[in-house]
Scaffold this active site. Structure first.
Site, mmCIF file in Angstrom:
data_model
loop_
_atom_site.group_PDB
_atom_site.id
_atom_site.type_symbol
_atom_site.label_atom_id
_atom_site.label_comp_id
_atom_site.label_asym_id
_atom_site.label_seq_id
_atom_site.Cartn_x
_atom_site.Cartn_y
_atom_site.Cartn_z
ATOM 1 N N HIS A 198 1.723 0.703 14.937
ATOM 2 C CA HIS A 198 0.967 1.639 15.785
ATOM 3 C C HIS A 198 0.489 0.926 17.023
ATOM 4 O O HIS A 198 0.047 -0.212 16.943
ATOM 5 C CB HIS A 198 -0.292 2.155 15.082
ATOM 6 C CG HIS A 198 -0.060 2.653 13.710
ATOM 7 N ND1 HIS A 198 0.088 1.824 12.631
ATOM 8 C CD2 HIS A 198 0.047 3.908 13.240
ATOM 9 C CE1 HIS A 198 0.279 2.546 11.547
ATOM 10 N NE2 HIS A 198 0.274 3.809 11.888
ATOM 11 N N THR A 200 1.779 10.472 21.086
ATOM 12 C CA THR A 200 0.963 11.584 20.603
ATOM 13 C C THR A 200 -0.339 11.569 21.397
ATOM 14 O O THR A 200 -1.013 10.537 21.465
ATOM 15 C CB THR A 200 0.658 11.410 19.103
ATOM 16 O OG1 THR A 200 1.903 11.322 18.427
ATOM 17 C CG2 THR A 200 -0.146 12.560 18.555
ATOM 18 N N ASP A 229 8.006 6.904 16.760
ATOM 19 C CA ASP A 229 8.120 7.560 18.074
ATOM 20 C C ASP A 229 9.147 6.832 18.939
ATOM 21 O O ASP A 229 9.883 7.446 19.703
ATOM 22 C CB ASP A 229 6.761 7.547 18.800
ATOM 23 C CG ASP A 229 5.725 8.402 18.094
ATOM 24 O OD1 ASP A 229 6.113 9.406 17.481
ATOM 25 O OD2 ASP A 229 4.532 8.052 18.164
ATOM 26 N N ILE A 284 -1.625 10.482 7.979
ATOM 27 C CA ILE A 284 -1.281 9.493 9.000
ATOM 28 C C ILE A 284 -1.449 8.105 8.395
ATOM 29 O O ILE A 284 -1.893 7.972 7.249
ATOM 30 C CB ILE A 284 -2.189 9.628 10.257
ATOM 31 C CG1 ILE A 284 -3.674 9.624 9.850
ATOM 32 C CG2 ILE A 284 -1.843 10.878 11.040
ATOM 33 C CD1 ILE A 284 -4.633 9.675 11.017
ATOM 34 N N SER A 285 -1.098 7.065 9.149
ATOM 35 C CA SER A 285 -1.207 5.731 8.563
ATOM 36 C C SER A 285 -2.092 4.785 9.366
ATOM 37 O O SER A 285 -2.401 3.702 8.905
ATOM 38 C CB SER A 285 0.185 5.127 8.386
ATOM 39 O OG SER A 285 0.895 5.231 9.592
ATOM 40 N N CYS A 343 -14.479 14.901 -42.601
ATOM 41 C CA CYS A 343 -15.114 16.219 -42.702
ATOM 42 C C CYS A 343 -14.537 17.245 -41.727
ATOM 43 O O CYS A 343 -14.650 18.444 -41.947
ATOM 44 C CB CYS A 343 -16.626 16.096 -42.536
ATOM 45 S SG CYS A 343 -17.135 15.079 -41.144
#
Lengths: 128, 518
Positions: free
Chosen positions: B421, B456, B439, B480-481, B131
């Site tokens: 880290h 940092t 770093d 960031i991780s 339809c």
């Protein structure tokens, strides 16, 4: 007066501003500065009896000086006077008047752009 | 005592005495509530604020051949079309599909554009039926060409609302606007003494079916709004926080762009500024007293939006007189305030409605049914998986370094422990900075031997009682991780990394799949 200063990398190592301040005894206040390896752009306030002479000197040294009456401009069609910008201004240059209209005082504005970024209808922009 | 019928007769005769809610405040303080209730027939209220729970039902009409739209887009903003063939509901906060436009243009902007008479691009997709064979439609539409456009807002006109500030050291972008760090500003959204539901706090006159001002034309109250709440703390009869709400509807074709506006709360998303005004018939002295409420008498709470939880801490109390003065005091420090709703336009709404009534163009209505005035609470969504907190993450031995350590030793620590880290601490174990393997590479490349030169110092941290979902958002936001976990004394308790969070999600999947890893 407030003005935008634009300069090319070729003169970035010259102490033109410092010379202008010494020679013409102007008050020189940097409100905003974008310096990149490709040149720079600064919003400054220059005051003193010899301010016009100092500007002429800067121009002779290769700085393009554009005096401005207003740092930012508000589109009255878009602004709905909500006041979201008022409290983010670090120098209290925006206020709500008696009639509840939002007003920007360009004399005090330092061009930080916080109000531009906080406006829900994007009605404020820098004067170029 | 008056009846609405008597007031309507006066309106028809052009004899009704109509004032705005802010005018009523001074009239009652001068003449008293009894005299005011005899002299004043109607008090008009108004608000013009960001009301996210808004939208519109649209009926586009049938194309030839016809289509049963299953996905519809208006100027790139998706509208819900899981209704009959050519109906859709456009929500005000739906952002554009186009990632380059994103939050800058949304459902609210489409609504404004339609009301302004602008052409809007309709794209509809369908699966095709016997339809409704057509599978795609792409055509400009305008408000006057479509069959119906009914603004239908599930929750508007909040009766009072929280006032926002932000105690964290970073700027937050919220539905309460831009909140500066360290409680640098305060934002509020209620129109205060002019706001509709603050002038009838027990819903004595406002009810289902009440005719109102909505975006420049007449609208109606459908019922109480979603999250309507009545079991709330009151002061001077007025709720001190969000309480009653209204579900509203009105014909978009008759609306005036001066009283409705598409907007975007920066980095939050689109929202619709709705101009709404409700007339309050002054039937008796009690109602007159209620409409005389002043900004000073309306108490509200300043909430810390820096805490992204369902219940956020209350910082202090204030009132709308203080808020409207442009500055308030928090802990002895002066803080600037921003209204997010336009008081100027709220006054325009109340004035416009007053004019309609004075001109005999707008008659008052008896409610078909009262709004619930007791027994309504807002229930939280209880999720069957409780939030995982930082402290729930499997604890590893804490590896740290001291700021006077040599780069070589730090490099060895990273390699030996297979980590990227290292939090840097002082002799008390308090966080001083963070150093990453990048770093260290940087230090070697630039021939630096001291850790303090490469670490940092401004560290994004996690706390043990925070939800891991919030940490995931923080990792994403700051690109960031890993984050050091610290306690209240800023002592390092461990590290949480993007890998930990991935492992957590992986671990959950494993459990759901009966022990097999996928």
């Amino acid at each position: 007066m407030k003005a935008w200063l634009r300069f090319l990398p070729s003169i970035i190592n010259k102490a033109i501003i410092s010379d202008a301040i010494k020679i013409y005894e102007i008050d020189f206040n940097i409100l905003r500065a974008y310096i990149t390896p490709r040149g720079g752009k600064m919003l400054v306030e220059i005051n003193g009896p010899q301010e016009n002479e100092s500007i002429q000197y800067m121009e002779e040294q290769g700085i393009q000086v554009t005096p401005i009456m207003r740092v930012v401009t508000k589109d009255l069609e878009k602004c709905m006077d909500c006041g979201a910008c008022v409290s983010v201004c670090p120098v209290n240059a925006i206020c709500i008047k008696e009639d509840w209209m939002v007003e920007i005082d360009n004399q005090n504005c330092i061009g930080c752009g916080f109000c531009i970024n906080s406006c829900p209808t994007k009605s404020i922009d820098f004067m170029e | 005592m008056k009846t609405i019928e008597e007031i309507n007769q006066k309106i028809t005769n052009g004899d009704a005495v109509v004032v705005t809610a802010d005018e009523m405040t001074s009239i009652v303080s001068q003449k008293g509530a009894k005299k005011a209730s005899e002299e004043i027939d109607v008090v008009t209220t108004g608000t013009f604020g960001a009301m996210c729970s808004s939208g519109a039902f649209l009926n586009f009409g049938h194309s030839d051949p016809p289509i049963k739209m299953s996905k519809t887009f208006l100027n790139g903003v998706e509208a819900y079309s899981g209704l009959a063939a050519v109906d859709a509901y456009l929500g005000a906060t739906q952002p554009s599909q186009n990632p380059e436009i994103g939050l800058d243009y949304g459902g609210s902007h489409v609504i404004e554009d339609l009301i302004r008479g602008k052409e809007v691009e309709l794209i509809a997709e369908a699966y095709g039926t016997d339809c409704y064979p057509l599978k795609m439609v792409e055509t400009p539409i305008t408000l006057d060409k479509i069959n119906q456009a009914t603004m239908f807002n599930p929750r508007n006109c909040y009766q009072n609302y929280a006032v926002a500030t932000n105690s964290t050291p970073e700027t937050l972008y919220t539905y309460m606007g831009t909140l500066l760090p360290n409680s640098g500003n305060v934002t509020y959204s209620s129109a205060g003494a002019l706001s509709p539901l603050l002038n009838d706090p027990y819903f004595q006159t406002i009810g289902v079916g009440t005719r109102i001002f909505l975006c420049g034309t007449e609208g109606y109250i459908v019922s109480e709004g979603t999250q309507h709440s009545t079991e709330v703390e009151r002061r001077n009869g007025i709720p001190v926080g969000s309480a009653g709400t209204l579900m509203l509807q009105g014909d978009m074709k008759k609306m005036d762009p001066d009283f409705v506006r598409g907007a975007t709360m920066p980095k939050y998303g689109p929202t619709l500024y709705v101009g709404a005004g409700i007339p309050i018939p002054i039937l008796n002295e009690d109602i007159a007293t209620r409409t005389a409420i002043s900004d000073e008498q309306i108490i509200c709470k300043i909430i810390d939006y820096g805490i992204p939880r369902r219940s956020r801490p209350v910082i202090t109390e204030t009132n709308y007189k203080e808020l409207k003065s442009g500055k308030i005091e928090i802990n002895g420090i002066e803080v600037p305030t921003s209204p997010l709703s336009s008081y100027k336009r709220a006054k325009m709404v109340a004035e416009e409605l007053k004019e309609w009534i004075e001109n005999g163009e707008f008659l008052l209505t008896n409610p078909v049914k009262s709004l619930p005035s007791r027994g309504c609470t807002v229930n939280p969504l209880e999720t069957n998986k409780p939030a995982v907190l930082v402290r729930d993450i499997e604890s590893k031995s804490i590896i740290m370094t001291h700021s006077d350590d040599k780069i070589n030793d730090v490099a060895r620590k990273l390699v030996d422990n297979n980590i990227n880290h290292l939090p840097v601490v002082d002799n008390n174990g308090q966080l001083k900075g963070i150093v990453t393997s990048w770093d260290i590479a940087d230090a070697v490349a630039r021939d630096k031997s001291k850790l303090v030169d490469v670490m940092t110092r401004k560290v994004i941290i996690a706390r043990e009682d925070e939800s891991v979902d919030i940490i995931a958002r923080r990792i994403d936001k700051h690109n960031i991780s890993g984050l050091p976990i610290v306690d209240k004394e800023n002592r390092v308790k461990g590290m949480i990394t993007a890998e930990d969070i991935s492992r957590l999600i992986g671990g959950n999947l494993k459990n759901e799949n009966g022990g097999d890893s996928i």
